[in-house]
Design a protein around this motif. Structure first.
Motif, PDB file in Angstrom:
ATOM      1  N   PHE A   1       0.808  -1.216   0.000  1.00 10.94           N
ATOM      2  CA  PHE A   1       0.000   0.000   0.000  1.00 10.94           C
ATOM      3  C   PHE A   1       0.844   1.270   0.000  1.00 10.94           C
ATOM      4  O   PHE A   1       0.402   2.309  -0.470  1.00 10.94           O
ATOM      5  CB  PHE A   1      -0.930   0.006   1.215  1.00 10.94           C
ATOM      6  CG  PHE A   1      -2.015  -1.041   1.146  1.00 10.94           C
ATOM      7  CD1 PHE A   1      -2.524  -1.455  -0.069  1.00 10.94           C
ATOM      8  CD2 PHE A   1      -2.517  -1.613   2.309  1.00 10.94           C
ATOM      9  CE1 PHE A   1      -3.518  -2.421  -0.137  1.00 10.94           C
ATOM     10  CE2 PHE A   1      -3.511  -2.575   2.250  1.00 10.94           C
ATOM     11  CZ  PHE A   1      -4.007  -2.983   1.021  1.00 10.94           C
ATOM     12  N   GLU A   2       2.036   1.207   0.536  1.00  8.08           N
ATOM     13  CA  GLU A   2       2.888   2.395   0.600  1.00  8.08           C
ATOM     14  C   GLU A   2       3.589   2.673  -0.724  1.00  8.08           C
ATOM     15  O   GLU A   2       3.857   3.826  -1.055  1.00  8.08           O
ATOM     16  CB  GLU A   2       3.930   2.235   1.716  1.00  8.08           C
ATOM     17  CG  GLU A   2       3.317   2.176   3.107  1.00  8.08           C
ATOM     18  CD  GLU A   2       4.355   1.907   4.184  1.00  8.08           C
ATOM     19  OE1 GLU A   2       5.534   2.257   3.956  1.00  8.08           O
ATOM     20  OE2 GLU A   2       4.003   1.345   5.233  1.00  8.08           O
ATOM     21  N   ALA A   3       3.894   1.616  -1.471  1.00 10.81           N
ATOM     22  CA  ALA A   3       4.571   1.763  -2.767  1.00 10.81           C
ATOM     23  C   ALA A   3       4.257   0.523  -3.600  1.00 10.81           C
ATOM     24  O   ALA A   3       5.067  -0.397  -3.702  1.00 10.81           O
ATOM     25  CB  ALA A   3       6.075   1.925  -2.580  1.00 10.81           C
ATOM     26  N   SER A   4       3.059   0.510  -4.185  1.00 12.45           N
ATOM     27  CA  SER A   4       2.559  -0.690  -4.862  1.00 12.45           C
ATOM     28  C   SER A   4       3.483  -1.164  -5.976  1.00 12.45           C
ATOM     29  O   SER A   4       3.673  -2.375  -6.167  1.00 12.45           O
ATOM     30  CB  SER A   4       1.170  -0.420  -5.436  1.00 12.45           C
ATOM     31  OG  SER A   4       0.280  -0.006  -4.430  1.00 12.45           O
ATOM     32  N   ILE A   5       4.048  -0.231  -6.726  1.00  9.98           N
ATOM     33  CA  ILE A   5       4.903  -0.617  -7.850  1.00  9.98           C
ATOM     34  C   ILE A   5       6.215  -1.208  -7.343  1.00  9.98           C
ATOM     35  O   ILE A   5       6.738  -2.167  -7.915  1.00  9.98           O
ATOM     36  CB  ILE A   5       5.161   0.605  -8.758  1.00  9.98           C
ATOM     37  CG1 ILE A   5       3.836   1.102  -9.331  1.00  9.98           C
ATOM     38  CG2 ILE A   5       6.127   0.251  -9.868  1.00  9.98           C
ATOM     39  CD1 ILE A   5       3.055   0.061 -10.102  1.00  9.98           C
TER      40      ILE A   5
END
Length: 691
Positions: free
Chosen positions: A386-390
């Motif tokens: 959720f903080e950095a999906s990629i």
């Protein structure tokens, strides 16, 4: 390497290449529907047929045959492949005819029209009439959520969407059921997809079976102006393309960047564009008699000047929000310097990251692409999904290669890959070996171990101790060595690394963001900081684009441009400076943030020494040369050692992610109806799972 001939041209290609890739290396154009470079091989569509000399007397599917499967000629001649022979042309035309048997004539009403692979290839291999007179097959449309619209009669069963959700997104939400004419793509139970990457199936679909629901019937691709820019919904800095018509953003698509996001973007990045249209601040406001009243720029500036004239510099402060560009923060920092105040902070979430600890202490030193070179990972107080999906897709990509043990200290949540759950808090961080002797041994024996520390672990009173302990652990397991720095901090705000780089933090004796919001200053400049509660004490000057939490608390509102409406520099979590381009113009009287600060400086008698963005950047680049390009400069790893030396006994506390709702993390997302619907569905799914 393997040597072969393609249409008479000799080429050398790696042994793992397919015939399709080898043919393209030789300059031949191979049509395809099911093949995709980042997905597993399915061999469904058969559009990529080629002729192999010395092979069976029939065309071969070039996507499913490897170059190492080719046989040389009887006298040792190089293997030969042909892509333009009459047999190949006839075979491809036959495949196209089969594909079009059941495909409906929806082109005039299809959102894929104008950028459809089937349309393009039908121009080359289709015929002007059909030999089939039977009724076309029809398939019922499926509801798979508020983001992706389905018209399944158009589906050609390439299974790209199935392979993407299973392999890249990490959740098997789509599948192929039935056989023959009864085959169809479905979510089985016809429920909404839950992946935060599901919008990528729209780009992957070669026909109009999966299209964007919010964008449906909005525009045609040839009507749109396309601008390549940078995403700011998280700190990854994904490459995006913003398509506009007139003054409105119509859609956002991914832009390929192998070093950062490959060709994927998160759903928040893709669908947040409707939030750019509503709750916009398009004129200045001044609070009079307890209510915000519309005002002119001159009136707003006069109100600010009147307040500043009676306030000592030590009682003036500034906070920068998560979406601020480097140029905006630079202008505000310069203004605070002219005023004589050291009260400024870009860390509205209370993070303890500070440039004095060295750049290596707050960036993702391994780099996003470098994740694929690691061989063990420990996540501390973060939820990268959720903080950095990629970035999380890179971790999953490396995990799928096997030989990549992952351990987590913090919340026990679904990250879309298997991991060893070690514990919930600092007690586990102090004794990882006791939590899992096997994982600790794997971590210590790894040649290139990684440690990721989340912002949820770096806030509050114990943040500094957690960061130091994580650095000490990284040193102990050999994560920092010659040619490898595996110590990483996972930032969540697009502006954070840039703000820390230019020193937008409290100076000597300066107040932090929490202290300023609590009343340590009398006048507070709020540069789009909407995630912090500000007390009633200070006089608040809010500069932002949306009427969110910060605007409702303001005494003066100065309307500014959103990220798609200005040119600005953003430094992503790995320290890569990237320049975002203007795709549209801000509404009404709104202006770019740096220009508002420059105009205000003249009114209050503290005029800044630049009159244009070019002049501002010249000054910025002179101070920080690395802002000029998107190359990554490796940070000094000695900062990690210095941090590790400060490690001390940790107080007992739980470590949690600082992102509670993936879809509603900033004012633009909170203004979006699409994001609100996604948030509601995610909450319902979470409650159902808890039950």
């Amino acid at each position: 390497m393997t040597q072969l001939k393609v249409d008479g041209r000799e080429v050398d290609v790696p042994d793992h290449y397919t015939l399709l890739q080898a043919c393209e290396e030789a300059g031949a154009e191979i049509p395809r529907f099911c093949f995709h470079e980042r997905l597993s091989i399915a061999g469904n569509c058969r559009m990529c047929l080629v002729e192999v000399k010395g092979g069976p007397p029939k065309p071969a599917a070039s996507c499913a045959m490897g170059v190492k499967d080719l046989r040389p000629g009887p006298n040792g001649e190089l293997p030969e492949v042909f892509t333009t022979t009459p047999m190949v042309k006839k075979a491809r035309e036959g495949v196209m005819e089969f594909l079009l048997i059941n495909h409906p004539l929806d082109c005039p009403i299809c959102d894929q029209g104008g950028e459809c692979d089937l349309q393009d290839q039908a121009m080359a291999y289709g015929v002007d009439s059909s030999r089939y007179v039977e009724n076309k097959r029809a398939v019922e449309d499926k509801y798979i959520g508020p983001l992706v619209k389905t018209i399944m009669t158009r589906c050609i069963h390439c299974t790209r969407c199935v392979r993407f959700t299973t392999e890249i997104a990490g959740i098997s939400e789509l599948g192929l059921v039935g056989r023959g004419e009864d085959a169809e793509i479905t979510t089985y139970l016809e429920q909404a997809m839950t992946s935060e990457l599901q919008g990528n199936v729209i780009d992957l679909c070669p026909v109009g079976a999966l299209t964007s629901r919010p964008y449906a019937f909005q525009a045609r691709p040839w009507e749109l102006t396309k601008t390549e820019t940078i995403d700011v919904m998280d700190a990854v800095g994904s490459g995006i393309r913003v398509d506009t018509r007139g003054r409105e953003v119509m859609r956002i698509l991914p832009r390929t960047n192998e070093e950062v996001n490959e060709e994927w973007i998160s759903d928040k990045t893709r669908f947040v564009w409707d939030g750019l249209r509503v709750q916009r601040l398009d004129k200045p406001y001044v609070r009079k008699d307890g209510r915000l009243q519309p005002a002119s720029w001159a009136e707003a500036f006069a109100a600010i000047k009147a307040k500043l004239d009676g306030t000592h510099a030590s009682r003036i402060g500034a906070i920068a929000g998560d979406l601020a560009a480097v140029e905006d923060m630079w202008a505000l920092k310069r203004l605070m310097g002219e005023i004589g105040s050291s009260n400024l902070d870009c860390r509205q979430d209370g993070s303890i990251n500070h440039p004095a600890d060295g750049r290596a202490s707050y960036i993702f030193n391994t780099t996003i692409a470098g994740i694929e070179e690691a061989d063990a990972l420990l996540i501390i107080g973060a939820n990268p999904r959720f903080e950095a999906s990629i970035l999380n897709t890179r971790i999953r990509k490396r995990w799928r290669m096997e030989g990549f043990p992952i351990g987590v200290i913090g919340e026990n949540v679904d990250l879309r890959y298997d991991y060893t759950y070690l514990g919930a808090g600092t007690d586990t961080l102090s004794d990882i070996e006791g939590a899992s002797e096997g994982f600790f041994a794997a971590l210590r024996n790894a040649a290139r171990p990684m440690v990721i520390v989340g912002q949820g672990a770096l806030g509050g009173e114990n943040g500094a101790s957690v960061l130091a302990s994580a650095a000490a652990l990284a040193r102990e397991i050999g994560a920092v060595s010659e040619g490898w720095n595996g110590f990483n901090v996972l930032q969540t705000a697009a502006s954070r690394v840039g703000g820390l780089d230019i020193g937008f933090v409290p100076g000597e004796g300066g107040a932090t963001a929490a202290e300023m919001a609590g009343g340590a200053v009398d006048v507070l400049f709020n540069l789009g900081a909407d995630e912090i509660e500000i007390s009633d004490a200070p006089f608040v000057v809010y500069m932002g684009s949306h009427g969110d939490r910060g605007a409702s608390r303001a005494d003066v509102i100065l309307p500014t441009a959103a990220y798609t409406e200005k040119s600005g520099t953003y430094v992503n979590l790995e320290g890569r400076a990237q320049v975002a381009s203007r795709a549209a113009f801000p509404p009404g009287d709104a202006r770019e943030d740096w220009a508002v600060v420059r105009a205000l400086s003249a009114v209050i008698g503290r005029q800044l020494p630049f009159d244009s963005l070019l002049q501002l950047r010249r000054e910025l680049y002179a101070e920080h040369p690395f802002m000029r390009s998107d190359a990554i400069e490796a940070a000094d790893a000695n900062a990690i050692t210095t941090l590790a030396d400060r490690a001390e006994r940790l107080a007992s506390m739980q470590l949690r992610s600082n992102v509670s709702d993936f879809y509603l993390t900033n004012p633009i997302a909170r203004a979006s109806k699409v994001m609100a619907e996604c948030s509601k569905l995610a909450s319902q799914a979470h409650l159902e799972a808890a039950e």
